[in-house]
Design an enzyme around this catalytic site. Sequence first.
Site, short mmCIF file in Angstrom:
data_model
loop_
_atom_site.label_atom_id
_atom_site.label_comp_id
_atom_site.label_asym_id
_atom_site.label_seq_id
_atom_site.Cartn_x
_atom_site.Cartn_y
_atom_site.Cartn_z
CB SER A 1 -3.72 15.73 -6.25
OG SER A 1 -4.04 14.26 -6.14
CG ASN A 2 -7.34 12.23 -3.77
OD1 ASN A 2 -8.33 12.11 -4.22
ND2 ASN A 2 -6.40 11.46 -4.20
NE ARG B 1 3.10 3.68 10.14
CZ ARG B 1 4.32 3.17 10.59
NH1 ARG B 1 5.30 3.23 9.75
NH2 ARG B 1 4.41 2.83 11.69
CG HIS C 1 -7.86 1.15 -3.59
ND1 HIS C 1 -6.46 1.00 -2.94
CD2 HIS C 1 -7.91 0.29 -4.50
CE1 HIS C 1 -5.81 0.06 -3.92
NE2 HIS C 1 -6.76 -0.34 -4.65
CG ASN D 1 -8.96 -7.62 7.12
OD1 ASN D 1 -7.88 -7.96 7.92
ND2 ASN D 1 -9.99 -8.01 7.35
CG ASP E 1 -6.82 -0.78 -0.19
OD1 ASP E 1 -6.65 -0.01 0.50
OD2 ASP E 1 -5.64 -1.31 -0.87
C1 GRF Z 1 -4.45 8.32 -5.11
O1 GRF Z 1 -4.28 7.72 -6.38
C2 GRF Z 1 -4.94 7.32 -4.18
O2 GRF Z 1 -6.18 6.96 -4.81
C3 GRF Z 1 -4.18 6.47 -3.54
O3 GRF Z 1 -2.72 7.10 -3.52
C4 GRF Z 1 -2.99 8.26 -4.28
C5 GRF Z 1 -2.65 9.56 -3.82
O4 GRF Z 1 -2.43 10.70 -4.55
N1 GRF Z 1 -4.59 6.17 -2.36
P1 GRF Z 1 -2.62 12.09 -3.92
O5 GRF Z 1 -1.24 12.29 -3.05
O6 GRF Z 1 -3.85 12.44 -3.18
O7 GRF Z 1 -2.25 13.07 -5.00
#
Ligand code: GRF
Length: 196
Positions: free
Chosen positions: A7-8, A85, A103, A137, A139
């Site tokens: 979704s991002n 990963r 994050h 490291n 996050d």
């Molecule tokens: C999101 O909550 C992002 O913050 C985290 O993993 C999730 C990924 O969601 N790192 P999507 O695959 O972008 O929908």
Amino acid sequence: MASGRGSNFQAIIESVNRGEAPDVEIAQLVVNKSNAHAIKIAEKYNIKCSYIGSSEISRENFDKKVIEIMEESKVEIIVLAGFMRILSPLFIKKYKNRILNIHPSLLPSFPGASAHKDALRYGAKISGCTVHLVDENVDSGPIIMQASVEIVENETEESLSEKILFHEHKLLPKALQLICSNKVSLQGRQVTINPD
Ligand code: GRF
């Protein structure tokens, strides 16, 4: 780079398509899971997608393959959009300060893979999301942008994740555009956003 829902990734594509990120050109997607829904999104929007299975390959060899692909596609900035990963020091060094991650918590609180659950268990009253540069490291790199949400009574992992995701989709494309237009400068771990 993505591992799942995507979704991002889609939010970045839509922001570019709406003309909100004029300095961003999406070169390609890399996924490490063959069933990642992000692959379908890449197909829908006609974006080149490469799959590299990560289960039977060493971290370094996986990363070397990704580097080959990134170089071939002339990638300058890498976005980890739900890429689950850890990357090797070799990869991080190669793209130093050019890898962005999103994050779902207000870092440095609740790093790791179960941020929503950890925030609820802790009893936090506020959480949110963080876009940061990736360092060696987990996050922990310099913070570019954050957005907060309130944790209400009877909040569940699902409801919290939905509220935070709304902000993730706004923040990540915005931060990416700022980086791609050279508006982000770094001193130590202090990030400054330069005005126009
Ligand atoms: C999101 O909550 C992002 O913050 C985290 O993993 C999730 C990924 O969601 N790192 P999507 O695959 O972008 O929908």
